[in-house]
Design an enzyme around this catalytic site. Structure first.
Site, PDB file in Angstrom:
ATOM      1  N   LYS A  32       0.815  -1.220   0.000  1.00  0.00           N
ATOM      2  CA  LYS A  32       0.000   0.000   0.000  1.00  0.00           C
ATOM      3  C   LYS A  32       0.847   1.267   0.000  1.00  0.00           C
ATOM      4  O   LYS A  32       0.496   2.260  -0.642  1.00  0.00           O
ATOM      5  CB  LYS A  32      -0.971   0.013   1.177  1.00  0.00           C
ATOM      6  CG  LYS A  32      -0.373   0.348   2.530  1.00  0.00           C
ATOM      7  CD  LYS A  32      -1.446   0.455   3.595  1.00  0.00           C
ATOM      8  CE  LYS A  32      -0.837   0.700   4.973  1.00  0.00           C
ATOM      9  NZ  LYS A  32      -0.217   2.024   5.095  1.00  0.00           N
ATOM     10  N   THR A  33       1.982   1.254   0.718  1.00  0.00           N
ATOM     11  CA  THR A  33       2.813   2.455   0.770  1.00  0.00           C
ATOM     12  C   THR A  33       3.395   2.767  -0.604  1.00  0.00           C
ATOM     13  O   THR A  33       3.429   3.931  -1.027  1.00  0.00           O
ATOM     14  CB  THR A  33       3.947   2.289   1.805  1.00  0.00           C
ATOM     15  OG1 THR A  33       3.389   1.968   3.071  1.00  0.00           O
ATOM     16  CG2 THR A  33       4.754   3.568   1.923  1.00  0.00           C
ATOM     17  N   ASP A 218      -4.174   7.676   4.921  1.00  0.00           N
ATOM     18  CA  ASP A 218      -3.593   6.356   5.157  1.00  0.00           C
ATOM     19  C   ASP A 218      -4.239   5.720   6.389  1.00  0.00           C
ATOM     20  O   ASP A 218      -4.688   6.422   7.296  1.00  0.00           O
ATOM     21  CB  ASP A 218      -2.081   6.511   5.374  1.00  0.00           C
ATOM     22  CG  ASP A 218      -1.362   5.175   5.449  1.00  0.00           C
ATOM     23  OD1 ASP A 218      -1.905   4.178   4.946  1.00  0.00           O
ATOM     24  OD2 ASP A 218      -0.247   5.137   6.006  1.00  0.00           O
ATOM     25  N   GLU A 219      -4.271   4.393   6.432  1.00  0.00           N
ATOM     26  CA  GLU A 219      -4.824   3.644   7.576  1.00  0.00           C
ATOM     27  C   GLU A 219      -6.220   4.157   7.941  1.00  0.00           C
ATOM     28  O   GLU A 219      -6.529   4.418   9.100  1.00  0.00           O
ATOM     29  CB  GLU A 219      -3.885   3.742   8.793  1.00  0.00           C
ATOM     30  CG  GLU A 219      -2.465   3.253   8.551  1.00  0.00           C
ATOM     31  CD  GLU A 219      -2.350   1.736   8.473  1.00  0.00           C
ATOM     32  OE1 GLU A 219      -3.397   1.063   8.460  1.00  0.00           O
ATOM     33  OE2 GLU A 219      -1.219   1.237   8.421  1.00  0.00           O
ATOM     34  N   GLN A 249      -7.881  -5.214   9.304  1.00  0.00           N
ATOM     35  CA  GLN A 249      -6.820  -4.872  10.247  1.00  0.00           C
ATOM     36  C   GLN A 249      -7.232  -3.742  11.190  1.00  0.00           C
ATOM     37  O   GLN A 249      -6.370  -3.079  11.774  1.00  0.00           O
ATOM     38  CB  GLN A 249      -5.543  -4.490   9.495  1.00  0.00           C
ATOM     39  CG  GLN A 249      -4.961  -5.646   8.687  1.00  0.00           C
ATOM     40  CD  GLN A 249      -3.601  -5.317   8.096  1.00  0.00           C
ATOM     41  OE1 GLN A 249      -2.600  -5.243   8.796  1.00  0.00           O
ATOM     42  NE2 GLN A 249      -3.571  -5.107   6.787  1.00  0.00           N
ATOM     43  N   ARG A 603       1.639 -11.671   9.808  1.00  0.00           N
ATOM     44  CA  ARG A 603       3.002 -11.157  10.054  1.00  0.00           C
ATOM     45  C   ARG A 603       4.044 -12.157   9.558  1.00  0.00           C
ATOM     46  O   ARG A 603       5.202 -11.803   9.358  1.00  0.00           O
ATOM     47  CB  ARG A 603       3.244 -10.923  11.554  1.00  0.00           C
ATOM     48  CG  ARG A 603       2.377  -9.900  12.277  1.00  0.00           C
ATOM     49  CD  ARG A 603       2.246  -8.586  11.555  1.00  0.00           C
ATOM     50  NE  ARG A 603       1.065  -8.600  10.703  1.00  0.00           N
ATOM     51  CZ  ARG A 603       0.817  -7.704   9.746  1.00  0.00           C
ATOM     52  NH1 ARG A 603       1.696  -6.747   9.517  1.00  0.00           N
ATOM     53  NH2 ARG A 603      -0.277  -7.757   9.026  1.00  0.00           N
TER      54      ARG A 603
END
Length: 736
Positions: A32-33, A218-219, A249, A603
């Site tokens: 995403k970044t 973002d987020e 998330q 993770r």
């Protein structure tokens, strides 16, 4: 546009979609970044959009800096775009327009320490009982009210009108007026006042709407109500808003995040385009399929499924341990087995649900000489409450330990401030004696305030009494006595009303320390307090490794969000621990716990281990457990090792049980915590203090005996192995 060729089809589509509302559902590890930074670069370089017209907001300074650095690296020069945190953006806007809200432009931003000091002054000015109501209690109320936009004048209408609510309303009012008088805002005000500014002055809102024609968030799944309003008001003029996030998330609802913001984005912005980033660049397909088999049980989510072009990889290893120590030794053993010349210890991570679980892993890793570091929390033996209680025990062993005494002399508060302690230390130095010996001098103590003097006398008497009794007491009994008689447990219970989460977390750790003591007593029933302290000291002396060192990482799953590791262990997969008992306090609590499980699983890059314990000793109480609901939701074809919920009867020392659960009870950590606290106090309260010659008594270590004499402070008892003189009120004696 060559740099766009590095993106996959969906990422490229998202980067080139610059007009209108856009929701990018970016799954874990989907890049995403990279997508966001390439999108900003594309807008500037290819679309000719002035960076001045771009606003990109995120949650941390680190994330904002990384985003800006990567954009500038792509286009080869600096940009004037606002790429910053929510609070930074609001602060900059308020600085330029503070007078609209009645503030000077040079207003101060109060940090948490400033807030606490201000609240202390208000409590004092309003003559409120500072023992009953702490600054943290009122600051928590104020923060929640600001987040929900409840003014102090509306407080009692919303929450009720009894004495407690009236008091909170008065404090809230005084706090707000004090901030305004001091030309100051707190962190919540930055968000709230930015929204108020836009509502109060249409011209100001229009000016920023015309400036920020392109907005990125973002987020987005972690935004609260005020952050949602802030970006929505700015975007309404042009509708060029792009939000990036993953509803799977959203794990911070307990601190204000509202998952509805991302789930209802298409309702807020008509004709919104939705692009899903589902290709994962982090994990094997086995790990992704496992994560999906769990998260797909959530109803409140957008339909999506991560995939990868990587190989399936190893199956998830599941191990059903006998108890928590077996669980920890298994994980330590697996790390030893997997560690090789081309693998570092830092490739391994142990992700647990609660901080109190770290203790057994720290011990197991230490015994195998495996380096580790604890992130997102303190090492178990470094936590304040554990270090406090260890210092009490150190003093019992060694009254000359000035460092231990200074740490606990005012824990809990005894009216002995820093200046008083310094004077006492200076006097002890002149006399050439320990600080404890100085505190035993009645002439010195009588010079203090009557309250402090009385408290010090009780403190000295307690340490002296336990010092003389330590050899004749079980460590667990002595521990209970210190917790109760020092007032330490009572002070944490008083904190519970003001800051329930903080209080419960610290009490959990103290009760879990009883499990440590029981473990040592089980190994050696004759272990002395000195021997116990030596062993704990050796464990506690293991160095904390910095982030650059090669060490196994221990952390909570909340702290692990945004990180990745080749090898991940998820212990404690049991109902009651994970999902935790708090999940049942809210209607959507289980769904948030399931999202946390999804975060934990994703993770892992290469291998994942999941473990549970058939019986677990928590807070000094042992119970049989049931495997986590999330283990039962996992696709069985993806798991190897122990079977999950194999339907068969097994026998145990306490009788037969099915699927690891006793017929009469199930594992409930909250019930265990309450039980442990009650037992700690009962163990102390059960001690008799009224004895006469001839009474038959029972002692926890020496068994039954007959009282020979009692002078009010010392009781002499004849046991089978001789006469013992014991301190009245401290020795674990019960009249039969």
């Amino acid at each position: 546009m060559d740099y766009l060729n590095k993106l996959n089809r969906e990422q490229r589509e998202a980067a080139m979609c610059t007009e209108g509302p856009l929701l990018i559902l970016a799954g874990a590890g989907s890049g995403k970044t990279s997508t966001m930074t390439h999108r900003i670069a594309y807008m500037i370089e290819e679309k000719g959009i002035d960076p001045y017209n771009i606003l990109a907001v995120t949650f941390t300074n680190k994330a904002a800096k990384e985003m800006k650095d990567r954009v500038e690296a792509l286009i080869g020069h600096g940009i004037p775009a606002w790429i910053m945190t929510f609070h930074s953006a609001c602060l900059r806007i308020l600085r330029a327009n503070a007078e609209v809200l009645g503030y000077g432009r040079d207003f101060t931003v109060y940090d948490p320490t400033d807030q606490k000091t201000l609240m202390k002054n208000i409590i004092k000015e309003l003559n409120i009982d500072g023992k009953r109501f702490t600054p943290a209690y009122f600051l928590g109320i104020v923060s929640k009210c600001k987040e929900k936009r409840i003014e102090w004048s509306e407080f009692t209408k919303v929450f009720g009108d009894d004495i407690k609510e009236q008091t909170a309303a008065r404090v809230y009012e005084a706090y707000e007026k004090a901030l305004k008088k001091n030309n100051a805002m707190d962190f919540d005000d930055l968000l709230l006042n930015a929204v108020r500014l836009f509502e109060r002055d249409e011209a100001v809102l229009l000016r920023y709407q015309n400036r920020f024609r392109y907005i990125m968030v973002d987020e987005y799944q972690d935004t609260n109500r005020l952050q949602y309003l802030f970006v929505k008001m700015l975007a309404e003029a042009h509708d060029n808003i792009c939000v990036v996030g993953d509803d799977d998330q959203c794990i911070y609802q307990w601190r204000g995040a509202d998952i509805r913001n991302i789930l209802e984005f298409e309702k807020d912005f008509k004709d919104a385009k939705v692009i899903k980033l589902e290709q994962n660049y982090r994990s094997t397909s086995t790990i992704l399929d496992a994560a999906h088999s769990v998260i797909s049980n959530n109803r409140g989510r957008k339909a999506k499924k991560l995939w990868t072009d990587k190989e399936a990889g190893n199956k998830i290893v599941y191990y059903r341990a006998e108890d928590e120590r077996d669980e920890a030794y298994f994980i330590a053993g697996e790390i030893n087995r997997m560690k090789s010349s081309d693998r570092k210890y830092s490739d391994f991570a142990i992700l647990y649900r609660t901080n109190s679980q770290s203790r057994t892993f720290e011990e197991a890793l230490s015994r195998r000489d495996i380096p580790y570091r604890v992130l997102g929390g303190l090492r178990y033996y470094d936590r304040k409450e554990i270090k406090d209680i260890l210092c009490y025990m150190r003093l019992v062993v060694n009254r000359a330990d000035d460092l231990a005494l200074i740490r606990v002399i005012n824990e809990p508060k005894r009216g002995v401030g820093g200046k008083t302690i310094e004077k006492l230390r200076a006097l002890a130095a002149v006399r050439g004696e320990s600080l404890f010996d100085t505190l035993k001098d009645e002439e010195v103590i009588s010079s203090l305030s009557s309250k402090a003097a009385a408290n010090i006398r009780e403190f000295v008497e307690m340490i002296e009494a336990y010092g003389s009794e330590a050899a004749d007491m079980k460590i667990s009994d002595l521990y209970d006595g210190i917790l109760v008689k020092s007032g330490y447990l009572r002070s944490l219970e008083a904190l519970e009303e003001k800051d329930k989460f903080e209080s419960e977390s610290r009490i959990e750790n103290l009760m879990e320390f009883k499990s440590v003591i029981y473990d040592y007593e089980e190994e050696d029933s004759n272990i002395t307090l000195s021997e116990f302290m030596e062993r704990i000291a050796l464990l506690a002396d293991v160095d904390n490794h910095d982030a650059g060192e090669d060490a196994v990482v221990l952390m909570t799953m909340h702290s692990a969000k945004g990180l990745e590791f080749p090898f991940v262990f998820m212990p404690g997969m049991e109902d009651g621990l994970f999902p935790g008992w708090r999940a049942f306090d809210r209607e959507d609590g289980l769904e948030e716990e399931r999202r946390l499980c999804y975060v934990g699983i994703t993770r892992a890059k290469e291998r994942l281990w999941m473990t549970s314990a058939e019986r677990r000793t928590l807070y000094g109480k042992t119970d049989y457990t049931r495997e986590s609901q999330f283990m039962r939701e996992l696709d069985r074809s993806l798991i190897e090792g122990d079977a999950v919920y194999e339907k068969k009867m097994r026998s145990a020392g306490q009788g037969a049980f099915t699927d690891g659960v006793t017929e009469s009870r199930s594992f409930k950590p909250f019930d265990q915590l309450k039980y442990a606290r009650q037992q700690t106090k009962k163990n102390v309260e059960a001690m008799s203090t009224d004895f006469s010659a001839g009474d038959i008594v029972s002692h926890a270590k020496f068994g039954e005996g007959r009282v020979i004499s009692c002078d009010g402070k010392i009781v002499a008892v004849e046991f089978a192995d001789g006469v013992k003189k014991l301190a009245l009120g401290f020795a674990p004696l019960k009249k039969l």
